[in-house]
Scaffold this active site. Structure first.
Site, short mmCIF file in Angstrom:
data_model
loop_
_atom_site.label_atom_id
_atom_site.label_comp_id
_atom_site.label_asym_id
_atom_site.label_seq_id
_atom_site.Cartn_x
_atom_site.Cartn_y
_atom_site.Cartn_z
N GLU A 316 43.15 25.37 21.03
CA GLU A 316 44.09 26.40 20.52
C GLU A 316 44.11 27.59 21.47
O GLU A 316 43.99 28.73 21.06
CB GLU A 316 43.65 26.85 19.12
CG GLU A 316 43.36 25.71 18.18
CD GLU A 316 42.87 26.16 16.81
OE1 GLU A 316 42.03 27.08 16.74
OE2 GLU A 316 43.34 25.61 15.80
N CYS A 413 43.79 29.60 7.96
CA CYS A 413 43.86 30.96 8.50
C CYS A 413 45.28 31.51 8.51
O CYS A 413 45.50 32.69 8.22
CB CYS A 413 43.27 31.00 9.90
SG CYS A 413 43.90 29.71 11.01
#
Ligand code: ZN
Length: 656
Positions: A316, A413
């Site tokens: 990521e 998240c």
């Protein structure tokens, strides 16, 4: 700091400004009415709230989910409190009270609070900072606590937060144990806690975490090589051929020596935000200059046209310069949020309009794409191109690269991040100091600020982001002399502005600044055009070669298959033709669409069934395709999509 008055701009207080905007208000209402409830239900179902109940000894049970799940509860709580601070809601308040009670009940006598460690590895607290997110979760607790005090006036959760912060402060720092968080967040949260309590130790600890990262004798490195000494498992991806590579968590060099944005994009932007927060409090100009250098690297070499960042699915993360694939654009929604926070801080420190421009680009495109118009579906990754059969990597991990937004994620998240940003949007619109009022964004709103010994009401009315007309009206309690600054975005053209009827200078990409004596009712009237811009990518970027992206105002557009007469791989945009711009109130909750001139293959040439033929014998015919805002894609069912579309020529700039 680099400012005329020698002090950084202060953001407007949460309760001193309200949004009233045709574009943003409906989205904020959707979050208030739908997203908050939806997320709360998922927190209950997934055991995230139950973990606190078990840790508090109110029920029997085992820890459920991932080791960072406490943070999702804190982030929901923060978002809920930000809404409560600006509008009463008894039902929401009840749920907030219940969660706060459980959190307080779960805290240990010495201030420690993390349900994973308390329930799973109580003997191994603080042994695995590089993976297990204790300091990250603590940061989100601190942020929730500050919002809770703001919303309720009560100190319950703030006391939990300061008890835990004191615990962390006793443990880590120059006089204690060495350590930095494996996932940054606590740095910016400690500064927030410092501002809420005036306790300087919290600022000092934030500074310690910022300065200690990337040390030669890194604690995170030690953990990666000593699996027997830590809770859980070490990361193997930070060790390459036996060598430590700390770039994933920005631990490869001290921040002040870093020149490129590296590693996990959410971690990176949270670090830069926290570091900027420290610098804003301490007046550390050197640190701000380092952050501006990192911003240059990101915006010139490592960022999507939407403002999305972190191009790689693996880790990521940021990768190499110009590595910006479209199909696998990771561009995590949380990274967009981190970038928006970082840009707000850089604007406060430097008063440069470019940071407001990027914040606006990021909010309207990279961030907003993460939330469905319905408010209960989310993108974690935000691809910039989607094939007709969906995405091949979707089968590898269904949370990633979907052609539909998902209802929830094991790592949640993103759904818990968007509400807290939208709930606090007003605090990004205005900033001020003793002698200046800054209107950083063209967002309909009102604010009350203390400037030049007067109480100044500011009212913004605007047609942004679809058209470029804005009126800023000021109402000082008594005539007062101060500077009013309004950001003129770089995507404006034909700019004109007047103050009390008199023309004033306004340049795209800069702040329009007027210093004068203001009386009640004085107004800045701003007008511009939003030309349709066909953008080309730097020649080093493989994925944009021969293609154009389309932007109008702050909005980056995309094509969806359903709006095109042909599959998108057949479409070549003509960047020199006329574009029909139309506002469609019924489409996607109201968007301005662009009908773009395009070429598609002449089908009649292929009626003989040949699979191949000489290129000279192929032909194209003219058509138009409709572009919609990128943030609105995948709200009408799964479809193919492109931000970058093949261009008729080599793209803009080729001589005719
Ligand atoms: Zn996320």
């Amino acid at each position: 700091m680099k400012s005329q008055s020698g002090q950084p701009l202060e953001p407007v207080g949460l309760t001193d400004a309200t949004i009233d905007d045709e574009f943003w208000s409906p989205r904020i209402e959707t979050v208030r009415e739908t997203t908050l409830d939806f997320v709360h239900e998922r927190l209950v179902e997934s055991g995230r709230i139950e973990n606190f109940r078990v840790a508090a000894g109110r029920t029997e049970g085992e820890f459920q989910g991932r080791f960072y799940n406490d943070s999702d509860v804190y982030k929901w709580l923060e978002g809920a409190c930000l809404f409560l601070a600006t509008g009463a809601d008894d039902d929401l308040r009840e749920r907030v009270d219940e969660v706060v009670d459980l959190i307080a009940g779960a805290q240990e006598a010495d201030g420690y609070l993390n349900t994973y460690f308390q329930l799973v590895e109580p003997e191994k607290k603080w042994t695995n900072l590089h993976v297990l997110h204790e300091l990250y979760c603590a940061g989100h607790l601190f942020e929730a606590a500050v919002a809770h005090r703001e919303a309720t006036g009560e100190a319950t959760l703030l006391e939990v937060a300061t008890d835990f912060a004191d615990h962390v402060d006793r443990r880590f720092g120059p006089d204690g144990e060495d350590g930095v968080p494996g996932h940054e967040e606590i740095e910016l949260a400690l500064v927030k806690l410092y501002r809420a309590t005036d306790e300087e130790r919290y600022l000092d600890l934030a500074q310690y975490f910022v300065d200690r990262r990337g040390a030669e004798d890194s604690r995170l490195k030690y953990e990666a090589f000593n699996p027997d000494a830590i809770a859980g498992e070490p990361y193997d991806h930070v060790v390459d051929d036996g060598e430590y590579d700390g770039r994933y968590f920005q631990d490869h060099a001290p921040l002040r020596e870093q020149e490129t944005v590296e590693g996990h994009a959410v971690r990176a932007t949270y670090l830069y935000t926290g570091a900027a927060d420290v610098a804003l409090e301490t007046g550390d100009e050197e640190l701000i200059e380092v952050l501006e250098g990192l911003w240059e690297n990101m915006t010139r070499k490592r960022m999507y046209v939407t403002g999305g960042i972190g191009s790689s699915y693996e880790g990521e993360r940021f990768t190499e310069d110009y590595d910006l694939p479209n199909e696998t654009a990771y561009a995590e929604t949380c990274a967009a949020l981190g970038s928006a926070l970082w840009n707000q801080r850089l604007l406060r420190a430097t008063r440069a309009a470019r940071y407001g421009d990027l914040q606006s680009r990021t909010l309207h495109n990279a961030l907003l794409a993460g939330l469905s118009l319905s408010g209960d579906r989310f993108f974690y990754a935000n691809p910039h191109e989607m094939g007709r059969d969906g995405h091949p990597l979707h089968d590898v991990d269904p949370n990633r690269f979907a052609n539909e937004r998902q209802g929830w994620f094991r790592t949640a998240c993103c759904p818990t991040n968007v509400p807290r940003l939208l709930a606090s949007l007003a605090t990004h619109v205005y900033a001020s100091d003793d002698a200046s009022v800054y209107v950083n964004h063209h967002i309909g709103s009102e604010a009350t600020l203390e400037v030049a010994d007067a109480t100044v009401g500011v009212d913004v009315e605007t047609s942004f982001p679809w058209d470029a007309e804005t009126t800023v009206t000021v109402t000082p309690s008594e005539p007062a002399t101060f500077e009013l600054a309004l950001r003129v975005p770089e995507w404006c053209a034909d700019v004109s502005a007047t103050v009390a009827g008199e023309p004033v200078d306004a340049t795209p990409g800069e702040f329009l600044r007027v210093e004068r004596e203001w009386a009640a009712g004085d107004a800045v009237r701003f007008e511009a055009s939003f030309p349709v811009r066909f953008l080309g990518g730097h020649p080093n970027v493989e994925s944009t070669a021969g293609s154009v992206a389309v932007q109008r105002g702050p909005i980056v557009y995309c094509l969806e298959g359903r709006d095109s007469p042909r599959p998108l791989h057949q479409v070549r945009l003509r960047s020199n033709g006329d574009v029909a711009v139309e506002h469609e109130p019924e489409l996607l909750d109201g968007v301005t669409t662009l009908d773009l001139p395009a070429l598609v293959p002449d089908q009649s040439r292929w009626e003989d069934g040949a699979l191949y033929r000489p290129a000279a014998e192929t032909d194209a015919e003219e058509t138009t395709v409709r572009a919609i805002p990128y943030y609105g894609w995948a709200n009408r069912g799964p479809d193919e999509m492109r931000v970058w579309v093949d261009a008729e020529s080599e793209g803009p700039g080729r001589a005719e």
